[in-house]
Design a protein around this motif. Structure first.
Motif, PDB file in Angstrom:
ATOM      1  N   MET A 516       0.967  -1.093   0.227  1.00 22.73           N
ATOM      2  CA  MET A 516       0.156  -0.206   0.440  1.00 22.73           C
ATOM      3  C   MET A 516       1.050   1.190  -0.207  1.00 22.73           C
ATOM      4  O   MET A 516       2.197   1.314   0.397  1.00 22.73           O
ATOM      5  CB  MET A 516      -1.049  -0.114   1.499  1.00 22.73           C
ATOM      6  N   GLY A 517       0.524   1.998  -0.181  1.00 27.28           N
ATOM      7  CA  GLY A 517       0.806   4.202  -0.704  1.00 27.28           C
ATOM      8  C   GLY A 517       0.708   5.045   1.337  1.00 27.28           C
ATOM      9  O   GLY A 517       0.663   4.396   1.824  1.00 27.28           O
ATOM     10  N   TRP A 518       1.797   4.898   0.827  1.00 33.74           N
ATOM     11  CA  TRP A 518       1.951   6.297   2.382  1.00 33.74           C
ATOM     12  C   TRP A 518       1.985   7.378   2.001  1.00 33.74           C
ATOM     13  O   TRP A 518       3.341   7.873   0.771  1.00 33.74           O
ATOM     14  CB  TRP A 518       2.985   5.387   3.212  1.00 33.74           C
ATOM     15  N   GLN A 519       1.599   8.803   2.329  1.00 31.79           N
ATOM     16  CA  GLN A 519       1.623  10.195   1.826  1.00 31.79           C
ATOM     17  C   GLN A 519       3.353  10.446   2.785  1.00 31.79           C
ATOM     18  O   GLN A 519       1.958  10.410   4.209  1.00 31.79           O
ATOM     19  CB  GLN A 519       1.035  11.029   1.380  1.00 31.79           C
ATOM     20  N   ARG A 520       4.225  11.175   3.012  1.00 30.60           N
ATOM     21  CA  ARG A 520       5.097  11.185   4.132  1.00 30.60           C
ATOM     22  C   ARG A 520       4.026  12.558   5.036  1.00 30.60           C
ATOM     23  O   ARG A 520       3.684  13.552   4.171  1.00 30.60           O
ATOM     24  CB  ARG A 520       6.100  12.046   3.536  1.00 30.60           C
ATOM     25  N   ARG A 521       4.085  12.688   6.499  1.00 29.52           N
ATOM     26  CA  ARG A 521       3.600  13.988   6.488  1.00 29.52           C
ATOM     27  C   ARG A 521       4.459  14.015   8.180  1.00 29.52           C
ATOM     28  O   ARG A 521       5.560  13.326   8.499  1.00 29.52           O
ATOM     29  CB  ARG A 521       2.299  13.004   7.198  1.00 29.52           C
ATOM     30  N   SER A 522       3.830  15.046   8.627  1.00 29.95           N
ATOM     31  CA  SER A 522       4.889  15.275  10.632  1.00 29.95           C
ATOM     32  C   SER A 522       4.648  14.360  11.395  1.00 29.95           C
ATOM     33  O   SER A 522       3.802  12.896  10.667  1.00 29.95           O
ATOM     34  CB  SER A 522       4.163  16.479  10.794  1.00 29.95           C
ATOM     35  N   ARG A 523       5.393  14.120  12.269  1.00 31.02           N
ATOM     36  CA  ARG A 523       4.969  13.149  13.133  1.00 31.02           C
ATOM     37  C   ARG A 523       3.360  13.519  13.877  1.00 31.02           C
ATOM     38  O   ARG A 523       3.190  12.485  14.247  1.00 31.02           O
ATOM     39  CB  ARG A 523       5.900  13.308  14.331  1.00 31.02           C
ATOM     40  N   LYS A 635      21.341   9.947  10.651  1.00 23.32           N
ATOM     41  CA  LYS A 635      21.943  10.730   9.687  1.00 23.32           C
ATOM     42  C   LYS A 635      22.712   9.565   9.020  1.00 23.32           C
ATOM     43  O   LYS A 635      23.579   9.791   7.941  1.00 23.32           O
ATOM     44  CB  LYS A 635      23.102  11.667  11.049  1.00 23.32           C
ATOM     45  N   ALA A 636      23.006   8.673   9.437  1.00 21.27           N
ATOM     46  CA  ALA A 636      24.269   7.626   8.561  1.00 21.27           C
ATOM     47  C   ALA A 636      23.487   6.774   7.200  1.00 21.27           C
ATOM     48  O   ALA A 636      23.645   6.939   6.550  1.00 21.27           O
ATOM     49  CB  ALA A 636      24.839   6.758   9.539  1.00 21.27           C
ATOM     50  N   ILE A 637      21.817   6.790   7.324  1.00 28.25           N
ATOM     51  CA  ILE A 637      21.171   6.093   7.288  1.00 28.25           C
ATOM     52  C   ILE A 637      20.976   6.758   5.552  1.00 28.25           C
ATOM     53  O   ILE A 637      20.903   6.529   4.335  1.00 28.25           O
ATOM     54  CB  ILE A 637      19.928   5.731   7.595  1.00 28.25           C
ATOM     55  N   LEU A 638      20.545   7.596   6.308  1.00 26.23           N
ATOM     56  CA  LEU A 638      20.352   9.062   5.536  1.00 26.23           C
ATOM     57  C   LEU A 638      21.184   9.702   4.266  1.00 26.23           C
ATOM     58  O   LEU A 638      21.251   9.808   3.574  1.00 26.23           O
ATOM     59  CB  LEU A 638      20.064  10.235   5.568  1.00 26.23           C
ATOM     60  N   SER A 639      22.906   9.115   5.219  1.00 27.40           N
ATOM     61  CA  SER A 639      23.844   9.392   4.149  1.00 27.40           C
ATOM     62  C   SER A 639      23.585   8.389   2.875  1.00 27.40           C
ATOM     63  O   SER A 639      24.592   9.019   1.769  1.00 27.40           O
ATOM     64  CB  SER A 639      24.441   9.836   5.319  1.00 27.40           C
ATOM     65  N   LEU A 649      13.186  -0.133   4.863  1.00 31.51           N
ATOM     66  CA  LEU A 649      12.973  -0.444   5.918  1.00 31.51           C
ATOM     67  C   LEU A 649      12.075  -1.953   6.882  1.00 31.51           C
ATOM     68  O   LEU A 649      11.196  -2.060   6.455  1.00 31.51           O
ATOM     69  CB  LEU A 649      12.946   1.144   6.910  1.00 31.51           C
ATOM     70  N   ARG A 650      12.285  -1.778   8.173  1.00 28.37           N
ATOM     71  CA  ARG A 650      11.349  -2.690   9.059  1.00 28.37           C
ATOM     72  C   ARG A 650      10.898  -2.228   9.716  1.00 28.37           C
ATOM     73  O   ARG A 650      11.765  -1.568   9.848  1.00 28.37           O
ATOM     74  CB  ARG A 650      12.427  -4.004   9.606  1.00 28.37           C
ATOM     75  N   SER A 651       9.739  -1.713   9.325  1.00 26.84           N
ATOM     76  CA  SER A 651       8.275  -0.925  10.293  1.00 26.84           C
ATOM     77  C   SER A 651       8.376  -1.782  12.056  1.00 26.84           C
ATOM     78  O   SER A 651       7.492  -2.994  11.247  1.00 26.84           O
ATOM     79  CB  SER A 651       7.657  -0.151   9.807  1.00 26.84           C
ATOM     80  N   PHE A 668      10.742   5.765  11.245  1.00 22.25           N
ATOM     81  CA  PHE A 668       9.459   7.192  10.753  1.00 22.25           C
ATOM     82  C   PHE A 668      10.667   8.516  10.128  1.00 22.25           C
ATOM     83  O   PHE A 668      10.372   8.834   9.598  1.00 22.25           O
ATOM     84  CB  PHE A 668       8.517   7.917  12.047  1.00 22.25           C
ATOM     85  N   GLN A 669      12.004   8.564  10.956  1.00 26.36           N
ATOM     86  CA  GLN A 669      12.575   9.089  10.778  1.00 26.36           C
ATOM     87  C   GLN A 669      13.177   9.669   9.668  1.00 26.36           C
ATOM     88  O   GLN A 669      13.160  10.529   8.757  1.00 26.36           O
ATOM     89  CB  GLN A 669      13.727   9.949  11.980  1.00 26.36           C
ATOM     90  N   VAL A 670      13.596   8.258   9.459  1.00 29.03           N
ATOM     91  CA  VAL A 670      14.174   8.046   8.323  1.00 29.03           C
ATOM     92  C   VAL A 670      13.730   7.857   6.855  1.00 29.03           C
ATOM     93  O   VAL A 670      14.013   8.475   6.203  1.00 29.03           O
ATOM     94  CB  VAL A 670      15.191   6.699   8.082  1.00 29.03           C
ATOM     95  N   ALA A 671      12.359   7.327   7.156  1.00 31.22           N
ATOM     96  CA  ALA A 671      10.999   7.390   6.216  1.00 31.22           C
ATOM     97  C   ALA A 671      11.014   8.995   5.821  1.00 31.22           C
ATOM     98  O   ALA A 671      10.645   9.253   4.475  1.00 31.22           O
ATOM     99  CB  ALA A 671       9.931   6.679   6.695  1.00 31.22           C
ATOM    100  N   GLN A 672      10.401  10.068   6.485  1.00 33.28           N
ATOM    101  CA  GLN A 672       9.999  11.149   6.221  1.00 33.28           C
ATOM    102  C   GLN A 672      11.398  11.750   5.562  1.00 33.28           C
ATOM    103  O   GLN A 672      10.859  12.965   5.083  1.00 33.28           O
ATOM    104  CB  GLN A 672      10.087  11.943   7.662  1.00 33.28           C
TER     105      GLN A 672
END
Length: 697
Positions: A516-523, A635-639, A649-651, A668-672
């Motif tokens: 299924m799909g997901w739209q990025r939102r704030s926490r 930060k390491a994953i985003l880099s 990712l495993r949620s 959640f932080q990485v996905a955002q």
């Protein structure tokens, strides 16, 4: 000092607006400078109180009401967060360790109280403050994958014993302090408390089970029932002469099994975590008088009291963990992990301290000492847990754990029948392409699925329009699947709720995976409005792949999969990434982030095990293993993600709270923030529980 003299300031709503502003802004500012948000709330209380800008008055009716609600909510969440299932797994040893980590600090606290001139009753209350603990570092052991270790499970289970014991001591001490107290009245109090405890734990649980069964999916009424149980239990405790926080904690335990890990629990914790519990901490800050707090460090007597309470807590918790090591033959690594987990003093300690201070049993010096204790242990505990628990990963993982076998049945992704909920024509194609990639290896079937949402009668024009729109989406989905040479079967459903419709249809269609799909939102938005995905993740019988795809899945060549720990729970996401990489003849990067203090030999061991795992399961495609030391996982994953086309990712479906305040979720932080496409793979509840229940997985 600034004093707001406007007539508007006398309105009860003005302090509430100020509190909302503080709760929204201050924790974020403090977290940016790497200080806990709780510290920011306490500091805000000090700044806005009598020794600061005099904006808030902790004696006002509105402030006392909101603070009391926060107080009982804090203890309620503490009871709600206790994992009864894990406690039952090691009940005897949990009670054993609970006894050690309750009695040793209790005796130590009594000794400290008597040493500094407190009477026996007040000294016993000080001892009870040290006897409980808050599982502030639970997210750390969960992230490291060592929750299944017996020593960790025993420590978690011991929380029930220590918190109940500490609150019982508090109830007795407060009763004695009220005066005119005799042995007969003590017996009556204990008898009343025993009956009350049974009524709450058994009665609320049974009534709650029946109510939830009859209310179906009406989350609003279920939420109101839980709130009613909380405040009725709190009032009931006061009627028998016991503090309301005892009733709040017991009600949390009582509704624990009723709500489970449902969306209702998420909403309960959310409301408390973003509103009432932060107000409680601001009110604690209002109680701190700067001159008196400074005096705790400049006065030899008060500094000695503070040092004795802090060092007494640290030392007594260590002795308790050492006793558990001897009794149950744990290793030093396990004993030190138990010690670090039982160090933080937040929820029960602060709540009991406030109660004792309000009735005059505890002095301002003790209140300030406990604030220092909370700050020290809430920082020291997680740091030590990170260091000691990390060693449990290699200690408890035999080589066979690294073998992802088909027989295990715990982590495998079955692509035989994939349901794809369709609602947005703009994202429809990419979702179906992703499903086709996953299904191709085993010639699986794709089930495009659309819901015509409708409430009430089935002959309205609105329903007819919804059905027509859904049929258009499904016709287009069937054509796309034919282009992709995928076997397809479209399904249309009429339902009044989207999440329940997806979950029920996936069960009826015997789906093996939901994409299924997901739209990025704030926490904030995600917690408040993102209930469809939350509900599907909670209720589904099969894995759920939540995706945001920025490009065609067939064009994804560089696949990144961060692996948090070497356990079976990580392998479903790894297998999904392997499947996509194989289909696209792409390159897979397995990323493991470790602590900067991890030795070179241990990094090499982790690298070799991950490489062995990759080659054993999918030797055909090109793969690379990266072990990166870093203190900032996100930060390491985003880099690493900047050069990738897709991150898998495993949620985790378990929410955690620290003293009632929400803890940031790495996934959640990485996905955002990730700059490329992302897939978050959520496990069904039965599989997640099965993995946690088996220490070898």
């Amino acid at each position: 000092m600034l004093l707001i003299a406007s007539p508007a300031h006398q309105e009860p709503i003005v302090p509430f607006v100020i509190l909302l502003t503080v709760i929204l802004v201050i924790p974020l500012l403090f977290e940016r400078i790497r200080l806990p948000g709780l510290v920011g709330l306490l500091a805000a209380g000090v700044a806005l109180g009598s020794d600061g800008f005099q904006v808030l008055n902790q004696e006002s009716e509105s402030m006392r009401l909101l603070s009391d609600i926060g107080l009982v909510y804090l203890m309620f969440v503490a009871g709600l967060e206790v994992d009864i299932g894990q406690f039952n797994q090691t009940r005897d040893r949990s009670m054993g360790f609970g006894t050690f980590t309750f009695l040793v600090p209790l005796v130590t606290g009594i000794g400290v109280g008597r040493l500094f001139g407190f009477d026996w009753n007040a000294a016993t209350l000080i001892g009870s403050l040290l006897a409980s603990h808050t599982l502030l570092a639970y997210p750390i052991v969960s992230r490291l994958g060592v929750v299944g270790n017996e020593a960790v499970t025993v420590t978690i289970g011991g929380t029930i014993f220590t918190d109940i014991g500490a609150l019982l001591v508090l109830a007795i001490c407060i009763g004695i302090n009220a005066g005119d107290f005799s042995p007969l009245k003590l017996v009556i109090l204990l008898g009343s408390l025993a009956v009350y405890t049974v009524v709450i734990l058994v009665g609320v649980d049974r009534v709650g089970q029946e109510f939830f069964k009859r209310s179906g999916n009406d989350e609003g009424n279920q939420f109101l029932f839980v709130l009613l149980a909380l405040f009725l239990a709190s009032v009931g405790a006061q009627l028998i002469g016991v503090e309301k926080i005892v009733g709040a904690f017991l009600s949390g335990l009582a509704v624990n099994r009723v709500v489970g890990d449902s969306p209702v629990k998420e909403k309960i914790v959310f409301v408390g975590s973003v509103l009432f519990i932060p107000i409680f901490f601001v009110n604690m800050g209002l109680l701190i008088r700067i001159p008196a707090f400074i005096k705790n460090f400049t006065s030899p007597q008060l500094f000695g009291l503070t040092a004795a309470i802090v060092l007494g807590l640290i030392g007594s918790k260590f002795v308790a963990a050492f006793f558990a090591k001897l009794a149950y033959r744990y290793t030093w690594q396990e004993a030190l992990t138990m010690w670090s987990l039982s160090l933080p003093q937040v929820a029960a300690t602060l709540a009991a301290t406030l109660v004792g201070y309000r009735v005059g049993m505890l002095t301002e010096g003790v209140l300030n000492s406990v604030i220092v204790l909370m700050l020290v242990t809430s920082i020291l505990g997680p740091i030590l847990t990170t260091r000691f628990a990390d060693g449990l990963r290699t200690q408890n993982l035999p080589p066979e754990v690294l073998d992802l076998t088909a027989e295990s049945g715990l982590a495998a992704i079955d692509p035989s029948r994939i349901i794809v909920p369709i609602s947005n024509p703009d994202t429809e194609r990419y979702l179906l392409e992703m499903a086709a990639l996953i299904a191709h290896q085993q010639s699986g079937q794709i089930v495009p699925f659309a819901i015509a949402v409708h409430h009430g009668q089935l002959d309205t024009p609105q329903l007819q329009a919804a059905i027509k729109r859904s049929e258009t989406l499904l016709d287009n989905a069937v054509n796309i699947c034919k282009e992709l040479n995928a076997e397809v079967e479209a399904v249309l459903r009429i339902d009044d709720k989207i999440a329940q419709g997806i979950s029920r249809s996936s069960r009826e269609q015997n789906a093996s995976l939901i994409v299924m799909g997901w739209q990025r939102r704030s926490r904030f938005q995600e917690r408040l409005f993102g209930s469809v995905i939350d509900s599907v993740l909670w209720a589904s019988h099969c894995p759920v792949a939540v995706t945001q795809l920025l490009k065609s899945p067939s064009d994804m060549q560089q696949i990144l999969v961060p692996v948090e720990n070497l356990t079976q729970r990580s392998f479903a996401a790894l297998q999904l990434a392997q499947t996509i990489a194989t289909e696209n003849q792409g390159r897979l990067i397995i990323l493991h982030i470790c602590d900067r203090k991890t030795s070179a030999s241990k990094q090499a061991w982790i690298h070799s095990q991950l490489l062995l795992l990759s080659e054993k399961n999918h030797p055909a495609y090109e793969s690379e293993v990266q072990v990166v030391p870093s203190d900032d996982v996100v930060k390491a994953i985003l880099s690493a993600a900047h050069s990738s086309d897709l991150v898998v990712l495993r949620s985790s479906r378990r929410s955690s709270s620290a003293g009632g305040l929400l803890v940031g979720d790495i996934t959640f932080q990485v996905a955002q923030q990730v700059p490329c496409s992302v897939v978050m793979l959520g496990e069904p509840e039965r599989i997640a529980r099965a993995v946690l229940a088996n220490p070898n997985l």
